[in-house]
Design an enzyme around this catalytic site. Structure first.
Site, short mmCIF file in Angstrom:
data_model
loop_
_atom_site.label_atom_id
_atom_site.label_comp_id
_atom_site.label_asym_id
_atom_site.label_seq_id
_atom_site.Cartn_x
_atom_site.Cartn_y
_atom_site.Cartn_z
N ASP A 61 -7.65 7.27 7.37
CA ASP A 61 -7.61 5.90 6.86
C ASP A 61 -7.58 4.95 8.07
OD1 ASP A 61 -5.57 3.47 5.97
OD2 ASP A 61 -6.97 4.03 4.40
N THR A 94 -11.31 -0.56 4.92
CA THR A 94 -10.60 -0.90 6.17
C THR A 94 -11.36 -0.40 7.39
OG1 THR A 94 -9.27 1.09 5.87
CG2 THR A 94 -8.30 -0.98 5.15
N THR A 95 -12.01 0.77 7.27
CA THR A 95 -12.80 1.30 8.40
C THR A 95 -14.11 0.54 8.53
OG1 THR A 95 -11.82 3.46 7.98
CG2 THR A 95 -13.74 3.40 9.42
N ASP A 391 -5.36 3.41 -2.08
CA ASP A 391 -6.74 2.91 -2.07
C ASP A 391 -7.35 2.98 -3.47
OD1 ASP A 391 -6.45 2.49 0.58
OD2 ASP A 391 -7.88 3.99 1.27
#
Length: 542
Positions: A61, A94-95, A391
């Site tokens: 993550d 998020t990545t 998530d």
């Protein structure tokens, strides 16, 4: 005659300005982006991070990795903040946001070196952002948020890139059930407060398949007295925010007693006060009393005689969740409690799991709070399962609030890239070059997916461009498992519209912010030893 240099900044202060500051920021942002690039997609690699306390974090993550990394460069800190913002706003992507922001800054580097004004580059970026959102709007399709199968398909696309992809059906079921339980209507709008009302409890041991959503609340407390009932069917529950003991003074107080009988009278007063308090509670006939404060031994005795179970020192957040689940009202003074303040549940039970006692208040009628019980082999595994589930919960929330979806697997980014590339041809002046650069930067998502699954990147990306250039409406994207170019609608790989738009907006706005910085001033630490020689000031100006 030479002019004496004027020192404006304090001695020991470091300053970078102009192109040097901008190129330094771009380099730092690229370094952060490269750190998490391999964690994108279903073939993502894991990162092992040792935190300050010596604990180990194993995750793919992006936000969890960057949160544990301690960086000193201000631009790198700004990039890490992006990931946290994305996680708080939409819970996923998020990545992607870090990788895209890093690429946008990377493609801006040649323009800065050639002397094109950063403001021109920023204007082109914002123009491209507006056009990109228009393209995504046209591409988006609506689904029925009440259709479990359609919602689960979108959640499965999110879980497919995580550690828990093998148990995606279980994760989809947990996330969908939990979010539908806590959805509330406020002024005609759906409000889903995952942080406060969907609690995740991790209990090591058992199999992952034993995880479930409880229609109620679970917390690690036991009844205050061993003879109190530990299992009650259809209990009436009273929630208190006050102590069931003699009120202690805030400050120190001295009492002078002349006779032994006065001491006995003083103790008698305490007993009378506690007995009166308990009698008022007993009149309401609750089966269970839960308080955030303490319960004296005497109060426990009176409540036990009345066959009332009692739990003390519950957290404020837990009490709020119990109130939401049972329909009870939290009472601040036991004297003011009314029968209408009582809540109900289907079952109250205290169970021993491992070495700890857990209280379950479940089978509630239309609860607005729930608990997700996670089981797993170890604490590290449970922590990663929790991150994946968080998530999934946010994706489920996004779909129920805004049921628009867009194709995943880099298909949306390629659509945007193609549209911006065509629009750049109609622009005049210098602005067209940075505008076209945004079009090229969008390809970083499908390119990274191809890199991470070991495909032939050049050949596959050329094939993907050709399929999109053909002008058909088929959402071609990258199969993250095999590296093949496939139709995303057939593979049912979808992403929430809100996540995709937030990713593009955040990435472009942060890249524009860092490009507009033309001066970095950093002072020395105040903790320097007094006897240490301070170096001469460095004025690095261009």
């Amino acid at each position: 005659m030479f002019q004496v240099p004027v020192l404006v900044l304090k001695e020991g202060t470091k300053r970078e300005s102009g192109h040097k500051a901008q190129l330094g920021n771009i380099t730092a942002a690229k370094a952060v982006s490269d750190t998490v690039r391999t964690t994108l997609g279903p073939r993502a690699m894991l990162k092992m991070v040792l935190d300050a306390m010596g604990g180990i974090v194993l995750t793919n993550d992006g936000n969890a990795v960057l949160r544990e990394i301690d960086v000193s460069h201000p631009a790198a800190k700004s990039m890490i903040e992006l990931s946290r913002t994305q996680d708080e706003e939409v819970g996923d992507g998020t990545t992607s946001v870090i990788v895209l922001a890093g690429e946008l800054l990377s493609v801006a580097e040649p323009f800065i070196e050639r002397g094109i004004h950063p403001r021109t580059v920023v204007n082109a970026y914002f123009k491209a952002l507006d056009d990109a959102i228009e393209v995504i709007d046209k591409l988006a399709t609506k689904i029925d948020p009440n259709d479990n199968k359609a919602v689960n398909n979108v959640i499965a696309s999110c879980i497919g890139t995580k550690y828990m992809s093998r148990h995606k059906d279980l994760m989809c079921g947990l996330a969908s059930t939990a979010v539908r339980t806590i959805v509330a209507e406020v002024d005609g709008h759906k409000v889903i407060d995952i942080k406060n009302y969907a609690r995740i409890e991790k209990v090591p041991g058992g199999a992952v398949e034993d995880s479930c959503v409880l229609r109620g609340v679970m917390f690690d407390k036991d009844v205050t007295h061993p003879k109190m009932r530990r299992k009650i069917n259809n209990p009436k529950i009273l929630l208190l925010d006050c102590p069931l003991e003699y009120t202690k003074l805030e400050s120190q107080a001295n009492v002078e007693i002349a006779k032994e009988s006065d001491w006995e009278a003083l103790l008698k007063q305490e007993e009378i006060y506690v007995e009166k308090l308990c009698n008022q509670i007993v009149k309401l006939k609750p089966d269970l009393v839960i308080t955030e404060k303490g319960v004296s031994d005497l109060a426990q005795h009176y409540l036990m005689k009345a066959n009332i179970s009692c739990i003390r020192r519950v957290k404020k957040t837990e009490n709020n969740r119990i109130a939401k689940a049972t329909g009870a009202t939290i009472v601040s003074r036991a004297e003011e409690a009314k029968e209408s303040d009582l809540g109900t549940a289907g079952l109250f039970e205290v169970q021993k799991i491992g070495d700890e006692y857990f209280t379950f208040i479940t089978e509630c009628n239309s609860p607005k709070a729930c608990t997700i019980l996670l089981r797993g082999a170890s604490k590290d595994a449970l922590n990663e399962i929790e991150r994946n589930l968080q998530d999934a919960l946010y994706v489920a929330r996004n779909i129920i609030i805004d049921p628009r979806i867009v194709p995943g697997g880099g298909a949306t980014e390629m659509y945007v890239s193609k549209a911006l590339g065509e629009k750049a041809k109609s622009l005049e002046g210098v602005i067209q070059f940075p505008y076209r650069a945004v079009s090229q930067a969008m390809e970083v998502i499908p390119r990274t997916l191809l890199e991470n699954c070991g495909a032939n990147v050049v050949r596959a990306l050329t094939e993907l461009r050709a399929k999109h250039a053909a002008g058909k409406e088929t959402p071609w994207g990258v199969n993250g498992q095999t590296g093949e170019i496939v139709d995303m609608s057939q593979y049912r790989i979808w992403e929430p519209y809100t996540v995709k738009v937030q990713t593009v907006k955040t990435a472009v706005e942060s890249a524009a912010l860092l490009l507009r910085i033309d001066d970095i001033v950093s002072g020395i630490s105040k903790k320097k030893d007094e006897g240490q020689n301070v170096s001469q000031p460095q004025n690095e100006e261009e």
